[in-house]
Scaffold this motif. Sequence first.
Motif, short mmCIF file in Angstrom:
data_model
loop_
_atom_site.label_atom_id
_atom_site.label_comp_id
_atom_site.label_asym_id
_atom_site.label_seq_id
_atom_site.Cartn_x
_atom_site.Cartn_y
_atom_site.Cartn_z
N SER B 871 8.46 -8.22 -3.49
CA SER B 871 7.24 -7.71 -2.85
C SER B 871 6.84 -6.35 -3.41
O SER B 871 5.94 -5.72 -2.89
N LEU B 872 7.51 -5.95 -4.49
CA LEU B 872 7.29 -4.61 -5.02
C LEU B 872 5.85 -4.36 -5.47
O LEU B 872 5.29 -3.29 -5.26
N PHE B 873 5.23 -5.44 -6.05
CA PHE B 873 3.88 -5.26 -6.62
C PHE B 873 2.77 -5.59 -5.61
O PHE B 873 1.62 -5.70 -5.97
N LYS B 874 3.21 -5.82 -4.30
CA LYS B 874 2.18 -6.09 -3.29
C LYS B 874 1.64 -4.76 -2.79
O LYS B 874 2.28 -3.72 -2.87
N GLU B 875 0.44 -4.79 -2.23
CA GLU B 875 -0.19 -3.58 -1.76
C GLU B 875 0.66 -2.98 -0.62
O GLU B 875 1.23 -3.71 0.20
N PHE B 876 0.62 -1.68 -0.55
CA PHE B 876 1.29 -0.92 0.51
C PHE B 876 2.77 -1.25 0.66
O PHE B 876 3.29 -1.37 1.73
N SER B 877 3.40 -1.52 -0.45
CA SER B 877 4.82 -1.82 -0.29
C SER B 877 5.63 -0.83 -1.11
O SER B 877 5.38 -0.61 -2.28
N GLN B 878 6.54 -0.24 -0.45
CA GLN B 878 7.56 0.49 -1.18
C GLN B 878 8.87 -0.16 -0.80
O GLN B 878 8.91 -0.96 0.16
N ALA B 879 9.87 0.09 -1.54
CA ALA B 879 11.10 -0.68 -1.33
C ALA B 879 11.58 -0.57 0.12
O ALA B 879 12.02 -1.53 0.69
#
Lengths: 363, 943
Positions: B871-879
Amino acid sequence: MRKLFTVGCIACLLSNAAVQADIRIATVGPLTGPRAWSGEQFRRGAEMAVADINANGGVLGQRVALIVGDDAQDPSQAVAVAEKLVGDGIVFVAGHRSSDASIAAAPVYADAGVIQISPSSTSPDFTELGYDTVFRVCGRDDHQGAVAGAYLAAHHAEGNIAIVHDGSTYGEGLATQTQTTLNGRGVHEIWYDSYEAGQADYSDLIARMKSDRIDVIYVGGYSTDAALLLRQARESGLTVQLVAGDALHNSDFWAITGSAGEGARSTFDEDPRENPAAADVVTRFREQGYEPEGYTLHTYAAVQVWAEAVGRAATVDSTAVSAALHAHEFDTVLGEISFDSRGDITSHRYVWYVWRGGRYVRE
Amino acid sequence: MIPMFQRHGVRGRLLIAFLAISAFAVLAAGAAMYSFLEVGKVLELITTRRVPAANSALELSRQAERIAGAAPALLTAEDATQHRIVSANIASEVQTLDGLLLQLQDSEFAREAQAEIAGTVERIRGNLTELDDLVARKLAARAHKDEMLQNLAGAVIAIQRPIYPQILLLDSQSAQLRRAVNDPELAGEQNQQAATDLAAVVVSLLPLENIMLESTKISDKLAQVAAETKAADLKLLMFPLRRSLDRLQGLAQSVSQQYPEQFQDSVAQLLGFAIGSESIPEARQRELDIIADGQRLLVRNRQLSGRLTDAVDRLVVTANRDIEAANREALDVQRFSAGILLAVVLLSLLSSSLIYWLYVNRNLVGRIRALSDSMLAIAAGNLKTEIPAARGKDEIDRMTGALHVFRDTAVEVEQSNLREIEAARRRLTDAIESISEGFCLYDADDRLVVSNSRFKEMVSRDGLADRVHDGMTFEQIVREFTARDTIDIEGDPEDWIARRLQQHHHPTEPHIQHRRNGQWILVNERRTEDGGLVAVYSDITELKQRETELSAVLDAIDYGVVFTDADLRVRIANRAFCRSWDIPEEFVARQPHVRELFLYNNCKGLDQLLGDQWESYLQSRLEAIRRADDELVEVSSADGRVYLHRCLALPGNVRMLTYFDITQMKQREQELATALQQRDEVLEALREAKEQAEEASRVKSQFLANMSHELRTPLSAIIGITEMLLEDVTEVGDMERAEPLGRISRAGKHLLRLISEILDLSKIEAGKVELNPETTDIAAMIDDAVATSSPLAEQNGNSIAVTCPADIGSMVIDPTRLRQILLNLMSNACKFTHDGDITIEVNRERDGEGDWVVFSVRDTGIGMPASYLNSLFKEFSQADSSTTRRYGGTGLGLAISQRLCQKMGGSINVDSKQGKGSVFRVRLPAGTATAPPRTQSALQHQA
């Protein structure tokens, strides 16, 4: 041998002469009865025309033989004489004199393929029968009536006008056409009536004219009746003006009216005797002691146009001759003539004549 | 036979006889010719002399009568045309008459009568010429008279014309006066005056009316005169005419003063028409005189033609007399000739009879009959018959000699034929003997006539060698076989014998017998033309064994096999076939036609077809088998099993039909198809869901782009004003208020960046980002990114290393976007690493799709657990959501980087280990630019 030669020569001569028969034509008018003089005009005119044609080599190289028929101006007799002439094998008739007779005889001629050219029948009905064989070299009563009606409207609009006729096709047609034109110009006659032809006494009619103060009377009828009417009217003190058609144009009129006829007026063709083309023919008539008045020269012209048309068509067959008559112009003693699709002449003009001192004078 | 003719042949003798008969015929012809010539002479005299003369004379007479008859027509001609026609007719008749006369004069006959005729004809002609002239004169006179009549009418009109109006006028006056006389309104004197006037009018009217009357009367009388046919009546008519003329003259005189001179002239003219030399009566008189002359001429004409007829009649009588005399002469000659002819005919009949009796009948016919008897005997086969001896040398004798030679030859030929027949018989026997099959010939009585040794061998093998011999009937032989029980018979032997005999008498198909000794014999019987019978016995034991073996093999096969012969009759069908189609083996063993197999199936309801449909189906199946095109066809049985059917053509027009059971295979196929269809449906649903999602995303991005713009404007104002306040406060040193203002400023800036990035991302997703690729130097780009991110790196104590090949060159790409991606990665790396190393590396790659440039950014920071990588490249996602608080950032950087990479045709991926660090790799197409030595023009060209 010599005898044989002689006989052969005779036979030769005789058989050559017998090659062609004559072309038979006829003219028909009243040869008996009170208007026998008008039939005489037909006979004289046709005889001289035929004589002139034969002197110039005939028609299509054949001699023309003339038969003169008498219809006594009676429609029934006209039919009988027409049938007789058809039986004689005529191909053309210059006739008849009166419109009644011409109309009665026309079907007989049309059925037999005989070209009929009337020198004098002026009733419109004649050329409107619808036969290709029917022609005339005189005018039409509807034109004549139109001229008369226009004249009355122009000169007598304020006067009291009466119109009478004798009940014949000619007389009634003329009177009706005059009335129509007159009314068309906004002028109305006081009355329109008929009388019996051949009466000796016109006092009833005169009394009525007197009481209605008639100034002008138009008569659709023949000259003797009109003359008697006029004379009796004058004798009873009426100063009425007589206006009439072409029938007034013969010497009988003045013979009856005497000075009472002074000033009576009538419509007629321009007098063909004054036509330069007719000069030679008129001279020759006078040399014979005959005055070519009335329809003499018309009859001459009727035969002339037929002969010329046959020359153009190169046959006496009625279909071809009729076509030629419709198609060409003809030089005649009446001047240049051509026919319209009905068989009426295309250029015709009525002019006024007035009786003065025993003669009718062009106005 | 007359000896002098002995040396001539039949031809010569017949010639002499015919010449003799012909001589008589010539004699008869001569006599007839003489008679003919004599009669001809007489006839010629009649036809050329007398008859033409008589004919001409008769024609002449008729012509004369015709002219006499035509002449009156001439006289009655009414006008010039008619006259010309009649005259021409008569002239031509006269010409004909002259011609006839000339013909008559040519003949030298009755000169005297001719002269008279010629004279009469001449006078007739003269008469006719006179008549013709006369008629011409008559017509002229009539024309003149007619003209006068016309002019008469003119004269009458000239008289009446002026008078008629006067009469009308006077009539009218008298009518008026009469009324005045009777008018009671007028005074008495006026009435009186009117009466007087009326009398005067009537007095003056009377002469005028009389003139009219008399002139009309004169005209009528003259017309009557003009038509009068009798001279006497004409004279009589003149009296009333004269009286009328007198009266008219008197009347004209009395009214002369009223009319001009012309009137009197007219009256005088009228008088001229009535009296005097130029009057109408005179003219009519002249016409009548001419007609009378004409009548006289006609009478004379008739007389002359009568005379002519008389003269001609005399001529004809003379001619008739001559003709009679000539006829008599001709008759005498005829009688004489007839006598001669009769004698000659009798003589020739007699000689013909003698020739026939003496020579033809006695000599020729007798000899020929003897000869023909001998020939008939030889033809019937009697070669020893008597042949008459030749006596002379004529044609018949030569024929006799030829017959002798013929008979001798025939005897020789017969003997040679017998030898040849014997040789042929021997050859036949040898042939039969050499056949490997048993051979028997039975005659028409069904007796054994010939049999070969092979047959005998077969018989002896059955132990019947001494029981069967030539001359036995077939039935006897069969019964011998049955009695010994040598044949494997099912059922009653008597029935079998009856069947066998039936088969023998009406042989059709070959049939097979199984002998008790194990032999299989194929019996083939055929009728011969003479009613006998040939039987051939073949030993097919070996064949039978093979068949049995084959059956066993086929039965061992587990799929259906059928063999048919050329007529499609089942030869062998294995057990598997019978089992699969549920057909009894007995039915197949009967060797039915294939059609029967189909019928059997159809009766079981296998094909469910009826009527025409069934018939056409059957025909197509049979046709397919005949064609044997070796195609694989699937057919189904009633119980739902499916067979792979194949038809093969084998040598000898044999068909092999195989039915391989593929029911199970079919089921699998069906299941697979169902599974595939289900998969397709799922895929379709997926595609639709994806489209919907993409659409929703696009709409969302659009919305965000719009919103972000609206938000940014007020936020910029907030930030700007806050900065100003902060500066003021800082200058004053009021730190209490500086702190919250600093927070506002930081928070505002964060929010602005967040909004900018949302806007960026939205633009990308909404497809609004436009790339402006240009040739970009890769090394410079890396240097720039490093320089920009080095302050951030220093904040966390990180060092940056660059690995870049010297010949990395340039690429064609949008430099702004590339820079954005690289900075994002670098700032991320700096942000999540403390006191570590950050390495940026660039390389070129090449694969099937073209040249690529790969950038990788490696750090030694905190790293990520594998579960976050997806999900790293999804919007508003940080690890981890807590990282946002610790490290700041919007969480949109990687999402934007990924979208940009995809848009530029490349990709981005990550490799990470928690606690060890991460590697981000960006792979982008190099475009077309590669090597560093780039010229300016090449760059322009690229633009």
